[in-house]
Scaffold this motif. Structure first.
Motif, PDB file in Angstrom:
ATOM      1  N   THR A   1       0.876  -1.173   0.000  1.00  0.00           N
ATOM      2  CA  THR A   1       0.000   0.000   0.000  1.00  0.00           C
ATOM      3  C   THR A   1       0.910   1.218   0.000  1.00  0.00           C
ATOM      4  OG1 THR A   1      -1.929   1.095   0.993  1.00  0.00           O
ATOM      5  CG2 THR A   1      -0.276   0.238   2.527  1.00  0.00           C
ATOM      6  N   SER A   2       0.767   2.070  -0.982  1.00  0.00           N
ATOM      7  CA  SER A   2       1.663   3.208  -1.171  1.00  0.00           C
ATOM      8  C   SER A   2       1.044   4.468  -0.581  1.00  0.00           C
ATOM      9  CB  SER A   2       1.966   3.402  -2.654  1.00  0.00           C
ATOM     10  OG  SER A   2       0.762   3.433  -3.409  1.00  0.00           O
ATOM     11  N   ILE A   3       1.861   5.229   0.141  1.00  0.00           N
ATOM     12  CA  ILE A   3       1.408   6.444   0.816  1.00  0.00           C
ATOM     13  C   ILE A   3       2.199   7.635   0.286  1.00  0.00           C
ATOM     14  CG2 ILE A   3       1.122   7.615   3.032  1.00  0.00           C
ATOM     15  CD1 ILE A   3       1.012   4.921   4.389  1.00  0.00           C
ATOM     16  N   ASN A   4       1.506   8.708   0.009  1.00  0.00           N
ATOM     17  CA  ASN A   4       2.147   9.940  -0.442  1.00  0.00           C
ATOM     18  C   ASN A   4       3.128  10.410   0.635  1.00  0.00           C
ATOM     19  OD1 ASN A   4       2.788  12.585  -1.224  1.00  0.00           O
ATOM     20  ND2 ASN A   4       0.769  12.953  -2.086  1.00  0.00           N
ATOM     21  N   PRO A   5       4.414  10.584   0.304  1.00  0.00           N
ATOM     22  CA  PRO A   5       5.404  10.942   1.317  1.00  0.00           C
ATOM     23  C   PRO A   5       5.254  12.345   1.894  1.00  0.00           C
ATOM     24  CG  PRO A   5       6.408  10.928  -0.850  1.00  0.00           C
ATOM     25  CD  PRO A   5       5.027  10.350  -1.007  1.00  0.00           C
TER      26      PRO A   5
ATOM     27  N   GLU B   1      -4.802  -1.769   7.166  1.00  0.00           N
ATOM     28  CA  GLU B   1      -4.387  -2.790   8.139  1.00  0.00           C
ATOM     29  C   GLU B   1      -2.918  -3.157   7.945  1.00  0.00           C
ATOM     30  OE1 GLU B   1      -8.310  -5.410   8.932  1.00  0.00           O
ATOM     31  OE2 GLU B   1      -7.662  -5.415   6.830  1.00  0.00           O
ATOM     32  N   ALA B   2      -2.101  -2.109   7.730  1.00  0.00           N
ATOM     33  CA  ALA B   2      -0.670  -2.303   7.485  1.00  0.00           C
ATOM     34  C   ALA B   2       0.022  -2.918   8.698  1.00  0.00           C
ATOM     35  CB  ALA B   2      -0.023  -0.972   7.123  1.00  0.00           C
TER      36      ALA B   2
ATOM     37  N   SER C   1      -7.628   5.593  -3.495  1.00  0.00           N
ATOM     38  CA  SER C   1      -8.232   6.515  -4.444  1.00  0.00           C
ATOM     39  C   SER C   1      -9.591   6.932  -3.921  1.00  0.00           C
ATOM     40  CB  SER C   1      -8.402   5.849  -5.812  1.00  0.00           C
ATOM     41  OG  SER C   1      -9.223   6.624  -6.673  1.00  0.00           O
ATOM     42  N   SER C   2      -9.998   8.141  -4.280  1.00  0.00           N
ATOM     43  CA  SER C   2     -11.316   8.595  -3.858  1.00  0.00           C
ATOM     44  C   SER C   2     -12.421   8.078  -4.753  1.00  0.00           C
ATOM     45  CB  SER C   2     -11.352  10.128  -3.828  1.00  0.00           C
ATOM     46  OG  SER C   2     -10.444  10.610  -2.877  1.00  0.00           O
ATOM     47  N   GLY C   3     -12.038   7.322  -5.808  1.00  0.00           N
ATOM     48  CA  GLY C   3     -13.069   6.776  -6.683  1.00  0.00           C
ATOM     49  C   GLY C   3     -13.874   7.891  -7.313  1.00  0.00           C
ATOM     50  N   THR C   4     -15.177   7.698  -7.420  1.00  0.00           N
ATOM     51  CA  THR C   4     -16.011   8.729  -8.034  1.00  0.00           C
ATOM     52  C   THR C   4     -16.357   9.837  -7.058  1.00  0.00           C
ATOM     53  OG1 THR C   4     -17.959   7.395  -7.521  1.00  0.00           O
ATOM     54  CG2 THR C   4     -17.011   7.159  -9.704  1.00  0.00           C
ATOM     55  N   THR C   5     -16.422   9.531  -5.762  1.00  0.00           N
ATOM     56  CA  THR C   5     -16.739  10.547  -4.757  1.00  0.00           C
ATOM     57  C   THR C   5     -16.142  10.139  -3.427  1.00  0.00           C
ATOM     58  OG1 THR C   5     -18.807   9.401  -4.215  1.00  0.00           O
ATOM     59  CG2 THR C   5     -18.961  11.197  -5.795  1.00  0.00           C
ATOM     60  N   GLY C   6     -16.169  11.059  -2.472  1.00  0.00           N
ATOM     61  CA  GLY C   6     -15.894  10.728  -1.085  1.00  0.00           C
ATOM     62  C   GLY C   6     -14.435  10.621  -0.712  1.00  0.00           C
ATOM     63  N   LEU C   7     -14.216  10.042   0.482  1.00  0.00           N
ATOM     64  CA  LEU C   7     -12.886   9.897   1.034  1.00  0.00           C
ATOM     65  C   LEU C   7     -12.134   8.757   0.348  1.00  0.00           C
ATOM     66  CD1 LEU C   7     -13.835  10.348   4.791  1.00  0.00           C
ATOM     67  CD2 LEU C   7     -12.554  11.967   3.390  1.00  0.00           C
ATOM     68  N   PRO C   8     -10.796   8.757   0.451  1.00  0.00           N
ATOM     69  CA  PRO C   8     -10.006   7.702  -0.199  1.00  0.00           C
ATOM     70  C   PRO C   8     -10.388   6.298   0.250  1.00  0.00           C
ATOM     71  CG  PRO C   8      -8.588   9.510   0.452  1.00  0.00           C
ATOM     72  CD  PRO C   8      -9.931   9.801   1.041  1.00  0.00           C
ATOM     73  N   LYS C   9     -10.408   5.391  -0.712  1.00  0.00           N
ATOM     74  CA  LYS C   9     -10.753   3.981  -0.465  1.00  0.00           C
ATOM     75  C   LYS C   9      -9.639   3.106  -1.017  1.00  0.00           C
ATOM     76  CE  LYS C   9     -14.569   4.945  -2.732  1.00  0.00           C
ATOM     77  NZ  LYS C   9     -14.765   6.388  -2.526  1.00  0.00           N
ATOM     78  N   GLY C  10      -9.420   1.972  -0.381  1.00  0.00           N
ATOM     79  CA  GLY C  10      -8.376   1.059  -0.810  1.00  0.00           C
ATOM     80  C   GLY C  10      -8.776   0.310  -2.068  1.00  0.00           C
TER      81      GLY C  10
ATOM     82  N   TYR D   1     -13.204  -2.238  -3.825  1.00  0.00           N
ATOM     83  CA  TYR D   1     -12.651  -1.433  -2.745  1.00  0.00           C
ATOM     84  C   TYR D   1     -12.580  -2.282  -1.479  1.00  0.00           C
ATOM     85  CZ  TYR D   1     -13.635   2.625  -5.736  1.00  0.00           C
ATOM     86  OH  TYR D   1     -13.674   3.524  -6.763  1.00  0.00           O
ATOM     87  N   LYS D   2     -11.473  -2.188  -0.775  1.00  0.00           N
ATOM     88  CA  LYS D   2     -11.239  -3.001   0.417  1.00  0.00           C
ATOM     89  C   LYS D   2     -12.273  -2.700   1.505  1.00  0.00           C
ATOM     90  CE  LYS D   2      -7.710  -3.904   3.974  1.00  0.00           C
ATOM     91  NZ  LYS D   2      -7.658  -5.374   3.858  1.00  0.00           N
ATOM     92  N   ASN D   3     -12.927  -3.745   1.957  1.00  0.00           N
ATOM     93  CA  ASN D   3     -13.876  -3.652   3.080  1.00  0.00           C
ATOM     94  C   ASN D   3     -14.910  -2.542   2.893  1.00  0.00           C
ATOM     95  OD1 ASN D   3     -12.432  -5.707   4.368  1.00  0.00           O
ATOM     96  ND2 ASN D   3     -11.150  -4.263   5.489  1.00  0.00           N
ATOM     97  N   ASN D   4     -15.397  -2.381   1.665  1.00  0.00           N
ATOM     98  CA  ASN D   4     -16.332  -1.288   1.405  1.00  0.00           C
ATOM     99  C   ASN D   4     -17.413  -1.739   0.422  1.00  0.00           C
ATOM    100  OD1 ASN D   4     -17.566   1.226   1.119  1.00  0.00           O
ATOM    101  ND2 ASN D   4     -15.613   2.319   1.199  1.00  0.00           N
TER     102      ASN D   4
END
Length: 563
Positions: free
Chosen positions: A122-126, A141-142, A215-224, A424-427
């Protein structure tokens, strides 16, 4: 003069083109290319499959320092790292390892090691803040984090906020001080005593998730976004189609040089520039910190012949004094993605370069690994278009009721192909929103397809703001603003910006008794989000316009205040 081999390959590839129309009777658009065969392997196996052809070739090198690795070194070091992940950190199949790194030559080693150990990346913006990091660590769940010494404090603060205790592995790139409580990456890659027999215990298949970008997908907060080995391998094979391929074969006398300036934590760079180009034996020239001067210096100094950019870089190359015929003279193929680019911007760049360059525009999403369409070689008649769907990919253009519409009609783009994410993970709720009952993925983007099957992006149904190619979800900024004690309600929209493409603009409804406080709110947001998400423009309003269901009417805000 075209070589006989080139002509032979062209003729062979031309035979792959379907003879029938790309449009079906029920208005489904098929790729004009023959379907690809997807190897039944893991991404780790796929990337290294031709290692014996180029072991001494440079795999990755830092554009600034020249520090780097050959393919053979990369393979051996990542192999040792994988064994230590299993031995010393008890990584098991399906465990998630977070990678919070800029573009450095060690990035491929880290990702390959995680994959070989059976893990998920899972990559995170530094440049994320601790608030943003802790959210992704919890949602993904890293089990471990790999980062640089200078960002250890942010990781530790994020873990404290999330009430978790994760091991931290640090990569020293220039003699930095070792952070207390961390493990050095070099100690894990150069450990000659580690028992590698544990790697025989790994059991991962093509259908398993291997990459989890957010990614935020089409809307909302970021999803895995759960991308499987098969998703990513399929996309690599799809863009190998001879008529759209953007690379050359690595031989005894040639190796492509690819400038990796787009962030590797993002799917565009991770998939197209890293995984795919490593599988082809290219040289990755990594840019850790961007400055225009260093950018053009690296293009020229490393004789970059393949360049993958987002529109802000195209704007820069069309206007910056350092962009000259000399600095751009080695570029053979230039691909723009991440956001639509107009033909006028492309022509301005060509005037600067003053040479023939094979320019392409592609379209895709994090959820599609990422490529959906790509203009073919030598396509000069329509620089606004993003080409037909790539092999094994089908499109639908639909109206508001999800009914298929025909050529040259604008509607939402739906896609079906092996590169589309598992979900999307767990969504489950988000999955229901983006997948139709018969399995088509709703992109949230508007576009139209002509009679020949060429896609052009018109607009976005989704409400994401694209700042220099980065996704900025309004919902995330609105949540931050509403947490301020003076704010009753908030709405954020994207407005045009001369260099960023778009920038966030906030509309604030204050609680009774509070006065306009844009500077205070600006600082409040700055402390909680990455730099590209910051808000500089605030408008205070009596109320936020909403639909009966409570949805913010962003279109109304744009019409009232931005026209």
């Amino acid at each position: 003069m075209l070589s006989k081999n080139f002509i032979k390959r062209w003729v062979q590839s031309s035979k792959l083109i379907r003879k029938q129309s790309v449009w079906s009777a029920d208005n489904v658009i098929s790729s004009p290319y023959r379907d690809v065969e997807i190897p039944n392997s893991t991404l780790y196996e796929y990337v290294w499959k031709n290692l014996e052809r180029w072991p001494e070739r440079t795999m990755a090198v830092c554009a600034t320092t020249g520090r780097g690795y050959t393919y053979e070194q990369g393979f051996k070091l990542s192999n040792t790292f994988a064994a230590n992940l299993r031995r010393k950190f008890q990584v098991r199949d399906g465990d998630v390892v977070a990678v919070m790194l800029p573009n450095i030559p060690d990035f491929p080693l880290v990702t390959m090691g995680i994959l070989e150990a059976g893990g998920i990346i899972t990559s995170i913006n530094p440049i994320y803040t601790a608030h943003e990091v802790q959210r992704q660590l919890v949602l993904s769940e890293a089990k471990i984090v790999v980062t640089l010494p200078e960002t250890v404090a942010i990781i530790k603060e994020a873990c404290k906020m999330a009430k978790i205790d994760l091991p931290i592995i640090t990569i020293k790139t220039n003699g930095e001080v070792t952070q207390e409580g961390t493990v050095l990456f070099n100690d894990l890659t150069e450990d000659v005593h580690v028992d590698k027999s544990c790697l025989r215990e790994v059991r991962r298949s093509a259908s398993d998730v291997c990459f989890l970008p957010y990614s935020s997908g089409t809307t909302g907060l970021p999803k895995g976004v759960e991308l499987t080995h098969r998703n990513l391998i399929a996309n690599c094979e799809q863009v190998n189609e001879p008529l759209i391929a953007c690379h050359n074969e690595t031989t005894e006398t040639h190796q492509d040089k690819v400038l990796v300036v787009l962030p590797l934590f993002h799917i565009y760079s991770a998939s197209v520039l890293m995984f795919h180009k490593m599988a082809q034996g290219a040289k990755l020239v990594t840019v850790k910190k961007f400055t225009p001067e260093d950018y053009f210096k690296a293009i020229e100094g490393y004789k970059t012949n393949l360049l993958f950019v987002a529109p802000p870089l195209m704007f820069l190359m069309a206007s910056h004094p350092a962009a000259t015929e000399k600095s751009l003279r080695y570029i053979e193929v230039l691909v723009s993605g991440a956001a639509p680019l107009s033909a006028s911007d492309t022509h301005r760049f060509f005037e600067k370069a003053n040479k023939k360059i094979d320019f392409r525009q592609g379209y895709g999403l994090t959820e599609t690994s990422p490529t959906i369409s790509l203009t073919p070689k030598g396509c000069k008649k329509n620089y606004d278009a993003t080409g037909p769907p790539i092999p094994s990919t089908r499109l639908r253009i639909v109206d508001n009721d999800l009914n298929n519409i025909g050529p040259n009609q604008t509607g939402e783009i739906l896609v079906h192909g092996p590169q589309v994410m598992r979900g999307y993970k767990n969504n489950p709720r988000a999955n229901e929103e983006v997948f139709t009952a018969d399995g088509w993925f709703r992109t949230g983007d508007l576009g139209h397809v002509d009679e020949e099957g060429t896609l052009t992006i018109a607009d976005r149904l989704k409400e994401l703001i694209k700042v220099k190619g980065f996704q900025v979800p309004p919902a995330e900024l609105e949540a931050v603003l509403r947490s301020h004690p003076s704010v009753n309600d908030a709405a954020v929209i994207g407005v045009p910006h001369p260099t960023k493409g778009e920038t966030p603009k906030a509309f604030i409804s204050l609680k009774p008794g509070f006065n306009d406080n844009s500077e205070e709110l600006k600082d409040y947001v700055r402390e909680r989000v990455a730099a590209y998400k910051r808000i500089e423009d605030f408008k205070f309003v009596d109320s936020i316009p909403k639909s009966p269901s409570g949805k913010i009417l962003r279109k109304v805000l744009k019409e009232q205040y931005c026209c």
